[in-house]
Design a protein around this motif. Structure first.
Motif, PDB file in Angstrom:
ATOM      1  N   GLN A 138       0.839  -1.215   0.000  1.00  0.00           N
ATOM      2  CA  GLN A 138       0.000   0.000   0.000  1.00  0.00           C
ATOM      3  C   GLN A 138       0.869   1.258   0.000  1.00  0.00           C
ATOM      4  N   ARG A 139       1.956   1.213  -0.741  1.00  0.00           N
ATOM      5  CA  ARG A 139       2.891   2.348  -0.794  1.00  0.00           C
ATOM      6  C   ARG A 139       3.156   2.692  -2.250  1.00  0.00           C
ATOM      7  N   GLY A 140       2.247   3.458  -2.836  1.00  0.00           N
ATOM      8  CA  GLY A 140       2.367   3.823  -4.237  1.00  0.00           C
ATOM      9  C   GLY A 140       1.563   2.879  -5.110  1.00  0.00           C
ATOM     10  N   LEU A 141       1.050   3.409  -6.205  1.00  0.00           N
ATOM     11  CA  LEU A 141       0.187   2.648  -7.112  1.00  0.00           C
ATOM     12  C   LEU A 141       0.997   2.158  -8.308  1.00  0.00           C
ATOM     13  N   HIS A 142       1.015   0.848  -8.517  1.00  0.00           N
ATOM     14  CA  HIS A 142       1.734   0.257  -9.640  1.00  0.00           C
ATOM     15  C   HIS A 142       1.046   0.644 -10.955  1.00  0.00           C
ATOM     16  N   VAL A 143       1.787   1.306 -11.845  1.00  0.00           N
ATOM     17  CA  VAL A 143       1.262   1.670 -13.165  1.00  0.00           C
ATOM     18  C   VAL A 143       1.481   0.490 -14.105  1.00  0.00           C
ATOM     19  N   PHE A 144       0.471   0.091 -14.838  1.00  0.00           N
ATOM     20  CA  PHE A 144       0.609  -1.042 -15.762  1.00  0.00           C
ATOM     21  C   PHE A 144       1.287  -0.556 -17.043  1.00  0.00           C
ATOM     22  N   GLU A 145       2.632  -0.576 -16.970  1.00  0.00           N
ATOM     23  CA  GLU A 145       3.439   0.087 -17.995  1.00  0.00           C
ATOM     24  C   GLU A 145       3.494  -0.645 -19.335  1.00  0.00           C
ATOM     25  N   ASP A 146       3.006  -1.862 -19.385  1.00  0.00           N
ATOM     26  CA  ASP A 146       2.949  -2.515 -20.689  1.00  0.00           C
ATOM     27  C   ASP A 146       1.774  -1.982 -21.507  1.00  0.00           C
ATOM     28  N   HIS A 147       0.918  -1.166 -20.893  1.00  0.00           N
ATOM     29  CA  HIS A 147      -0.215  -0.554 -21.603  1.00  0.00           C
ATOM     30  C   HIS A 147      -0.162   0.972 -21.606  1.00  0.00           C
ATOM     31  N   PHE A 148       0.601   1.556 -20.678  1.00  0.00           N
ATOM     32  CA  PHE A 148       0.654   3.011 -20.561  1.00  0.00           C
ATOM     33  C   PHE A 148       2.083   3.466 -20.292  1.00  0.00           C
ATOM     34  N   ILE A 149       2.489   4.539 -20.959  1.00  0.00           N
ATOM     35  CA  ILE A 149       3.758   5.189 -20.637  1.00  0.00           C
ATOM     36  C   ILE A 149       3.429   6.398 -19.764  1.00  0.00           C
ATOM     37  N   VAL A 150       4.077   6.469 -18.614  1.00  0.00           N
ATOM     38  CA  VAL A 150       3.772   7.514 -17.645  1.00  0.00           C
ATOM     39  C   VAL A 150       4.939   8.494 -17.538  1.00  0.00           C
ATOM     40  N   GLU A 151       4.603   9.771 -17.424  1.00  0.00           N
ATOM     41  CA  GLU A 151       5.581  10.829 -17.200  1.00  0.00           C
ATOM     42  C   GLU A 151       5.063  11.725 -16.082  1.00  0.00           C
ATOM     43  N   VAL A 152       5.982  12.435 -15.443  1.00  0.00           N
ATOM     44  CA  VAL A 152       5.618  13.520 -14.534  1.00  0.00           C
ATOM     45  C   VAL A 152       6.378  14.755 -14.978  1.00  0.00           C
TER      46      VAL A 152
ATOM     47  N   THR B 151       8.052  -5.231  -2.665  1.00  0.00           N
ATOM     48  CA  THR B 151       8.112  -6.577  -2.094  1.00  0.00           C
ATOM     49  C   THR B 151       7.073  -7.511  -2.710  1.00  0.00           C
ATOM     50  N   CYS B 152       6.055  -6.953  -3.384  1.00  0.00           N
ATOM     51  CA  CYS B 152       5.042  -7.818  -3.996  1.00  0.00           C
ATOM     52  C   CYS B 152       5.579  -8.533  -5.231  1.00  0.00           C
ATOM     53  N   GLY B 153       6.722  -8.067  -5.776  1.00  0.00           N
ATOM     54  CA  GLY B 153       7.320  -8.698  -6.949  1.00  0.00           C
ATOM     55  C   GLY B 153       7.059  -7.962  -8.250  1.00  0.00           C
ATOM     56  N   ARG B 154       6.144  -6.997  -8.244  1.00  0.00           N
ATOM     57  CA  ARG B 154       5.861  -6.241  -9.480  1.00  0.00           C
ATOM     58  C   ARG B 154       7.009  -5.278  -9.763  1.00  0.00           C
ATOM     59  N   THR B 155       7.381  -5.181 -11.031  1.00  0.00           N
ATOM     60  CA  THR B 155       8.508  -4.338 -11.427  1.00  0.00           C
ATOM     61  C   THR B 155       8.065  -3.013 -12.025  1.00  0.00           C
ATOM     62  N   HIS B 156       6.781  -2.838 -12.277  1.00  0.00           N
ATOM     63  CA  HIS B 156       6.306  -1.597 -12.884  1.00  0.00           C
ATOM     64  C   HIS B 156       6.447  -0.430 -11.906  1.00  0.00           C
ATOM     65  N   ILE B 157       6.718   0.730 -12.448  1.00  0.00           N
ATOM     66  CA  ILE B 157       6.937   1.934 -11.641  1.00  0.00           C
ATOM     67  C   ILE B 157       5.692   2.244 -10.810  1.00  0.00           C
ATOM     68  N   ARG B 158       5.914   2.855  -9.650  1.00  0.00           N
ATOM     69  CA  ARG B 158       4.781   3.242  -8.804  1.00  0.00           C
ATOM     70  C   ARG B 158       4.618   4.762  -8.799  1.00  0.00           C
ATOM     71  N   MET B 159       3.368   5.208  -8.759  1.00  0.00           N
ATOM     72  CA  MET B 159       3.060   6.622  -8.584  1.00  0.00           C
ATOM     73  C   MET B 159       2.510   6.833  -7.185  1.00  0.00           C
ATOM     74  N   ASP B 160       2.892   7.936  -6.560  1.00  0.00           N
ATOM     75  CA  ASP B 160       2.328   8.248  -5.247  1.00  0.00           C
ATOM     76  C   ASP B 160       0.849   8.558  -5.381  1.00  0.00           C
ATOM     77  N   LYS B 161       0.125   8.426  -4.258  1.00  0.00           N
ATOM     78  CA  LYS B 161      -1.279   8.842  -4.260  1.00  0.00           C
ATOM     79  C   LYS B 161      -1.339  10.291  -4.729  1.00  0.00           C
ATOM     80  N   PRO B 162      -2.167  10.605  -5.725  1.00  0.00           N
ATOM     81  CA  PRO B 162      -2.277  12.009  -6.152  1.00  0.00           C
ATOM     82  C   PRO B 162      -2.646  12.907  -4.975  1.00  0.00           C
ATOM     83  N   SER B 163      -1.911  14.005  -4.837  1.00  0.00           N
ATOM     84  CA  SER B 163      -2.140  14.911  -3.711  1.00  0.00           C
ATOM     85  C   SER B 163      -3.157  15.985  -4.049  1.00  0.00           C
TER      86      SER B 163
END
Length: 434
Positions: free
Chosen positions: A253-267, A313-325
């Motif tokens: 529960q520390r950041g949301l895993h972005v499904f990067e095989d379907h979306f490219i994310v930038e900030v 620790t869940c094993g997912r390698t996709h980048i995480r985004m913080d909860k939108p503030s």
């Protein structure tokens, strides 16, 4: 917890970026050939599809904003003929023309797959029963979660929003184990359950998937305490696909895993429009790389967040985004100070007697902005002790000033004074004439 698609969700970075580039190039070629808006945008920037040779080249492409979608209302942003579109969703259009999005049959399958991944990340399995209180209809939340649950193989109860007392009865009788909905409506469900003498601790829920509006860590603590479940944040927006763009995992529960095989994310920095380093807050931008009917290229979401590439620790390698503030367009400027509703909420939730229902009223008097914060207080404390209530109002006002640098009048009101919503909560009422 088991990972729904272990091959893609745990893929090494090199392989993931290779897939992203290939899918990006295919998408760019297609929208350039089929969507006049994108062809014009590329031509104006002096770009051709063949110029995109690496993921770094993405930053050379112009941004897409919501007004572009409205200017091409209703179907001019579609990349396929209408006979291939099997589903249409749209925003409410409360601030202008609605944004209209379309899905091919393959898009619906992709969306279901992403939501199955999301539900699995939140702890759902084929043996679970999912109580889906997201709204059905033109809003993407209800049907997105519904199709994902069926794809996962779980049982889904399509209750939508409203009929709150009936929902409580269903929760008792049907024994659902996963709860989905907007956090504000879920808290309303908890209130009604208490009135009916139903304790969520006696129900069967193990986790809840809450989204469609920003909510804070303090709100998470409130949800978990009241509902006796693990509260998981899910993110999505109709323009990109709907819910299922990213989600927290049950483990951290520390950041949301972005499904990067379907979306490219930038900030990006919303002022300079340049990318910001990982860990630095900015505006979230998405490019869809598998959508057929309605792909978006560098779509500015207005959501404020940061990215975290650290392994989970869940094993997912996709980048995480913080909860939108918050959102750049939800941001209030009060006498030169930038304020997000979620920041006010964080301060309010530090006071134990405060209920998680509040509303901000902004006005202008004698050319000066004023901020009034109305917040409900526990019924047991709302008494004839006027001095005690005034002291609490003064303390909260002082805390807001200290933490956020803005002066606010705080009004403590009785429970159920602030209107409830079956969908997204109305947090801000701006009465200024600008």
């Amino acid at each position: 917890m088991p990972i729904y698609d272990i091959d893609f969700e745990t893929m090494p970075r090199e392989g993931l970026e290779s897939i992203q580039l290939r899918r990006l190039q295919t998408t760019i070629e297609r929208v350039y050939a089929t969507v006049p808006f994108y062809k014009k945008s590329f031509d104006k920037a002096g770009l051709k599809p063949e110029d995109i040779q690496s993921l770094d080249d993405l930053r050379r492409i112009p941004f897409t904003v919501k007004q572009d979608l409205r200017d091409n209302y209703p179907y001019d942003m579609f990349a396929v003929p209408m006979e291939q579109v099997v589903r249409i969703h749209a925003s409410s259009g409360t601030t202008g023309k609605p944004t209209v999005v379309g899905y091919t049959k393959r898009d619906i399958n992709t969306w279901a797959e992403l939501m199955a991944r999301s539900l699995s990340a939140a702890g759902a399995t084929p043996g679970d029963i999912i109580h889906n209180a997201f709204g059905y209809g033109l809003f993407t939340g209800g049907l997105g979660a519904h199709y994902g649950a069926e794809k996962l193989g779980a049982s889904v109860i399509p209750v939508s929003g409203g009929n709150t007392k009936r929902q409580i009865t269903i929760m008792k009788d049907f024994k659902p184990t996963i709860l989905c909905g907007t956090p504000s409506y879920i808290l309303h469900l908890a209130e009604v359950a208490e009135e009916m003498g139903v304790d969520f601790h006696d129900l069967a829920f193990k986790s809840g998937i809450f989204g469609a509006e920003p909510w804070t860590e303090n709100m998470r603590a409130e949800l978990e305490a009241k509902l006796d479940l693990k509260a998981i944040d899910i993110y999505g927006l109709s323009e990109v696909i709907g819910p299922g763009v990213s989600i927290e995992c049950y483990e951290e529960q520390r950041g949301l895993h972005v499904f990067e095989d379907h979306f490219i994310v930038e900030v990006i920095d919303p002022d300079t429009l340049e990318p910001v380093p990982h860990g630095q807050k900015g505006e979230l931008v998405f490019t869809s790389i598998t959508k057929e009917a309605f792909p978006v290229i560098r779509y500015r979401t207005k959501d404020i967040t940061s990215l975290n590439p650290a392994p989970c620790t869940c094993g997912r390698t996709h980048i995480r985004m913080d909860k939108p503030s918050g959102r750049t367009d939800d941001m209030l400027i009060i006498r030169g100070v930038n304020v997000f509703p979620s920041q006010i909420e964080s301060v309010l939730m530090e006071t134990k007697q405060i209920l998680p229902h509040y509303q901000l009223e902004v006005d202008r008097k004698e050319n000066l902005d004023t901020l009034t914060v109305k917040v409900e207080i526990d019924e047991e404390l709302f008494s004839d002790d006027i001095k005690g209530l005034q002291a609490m109002e003064t303390k909260i006002s002082k805390d807001i000033k200290e933490y956020l640098g803005v002066s606010a009048r705080v009004l403590l009101v009785e429970p159920k004074t602030i209107q409830r919503s079956q969908g997204k909560a109305v947090r801000v009422i701006d009465k200024r004439v600008i």
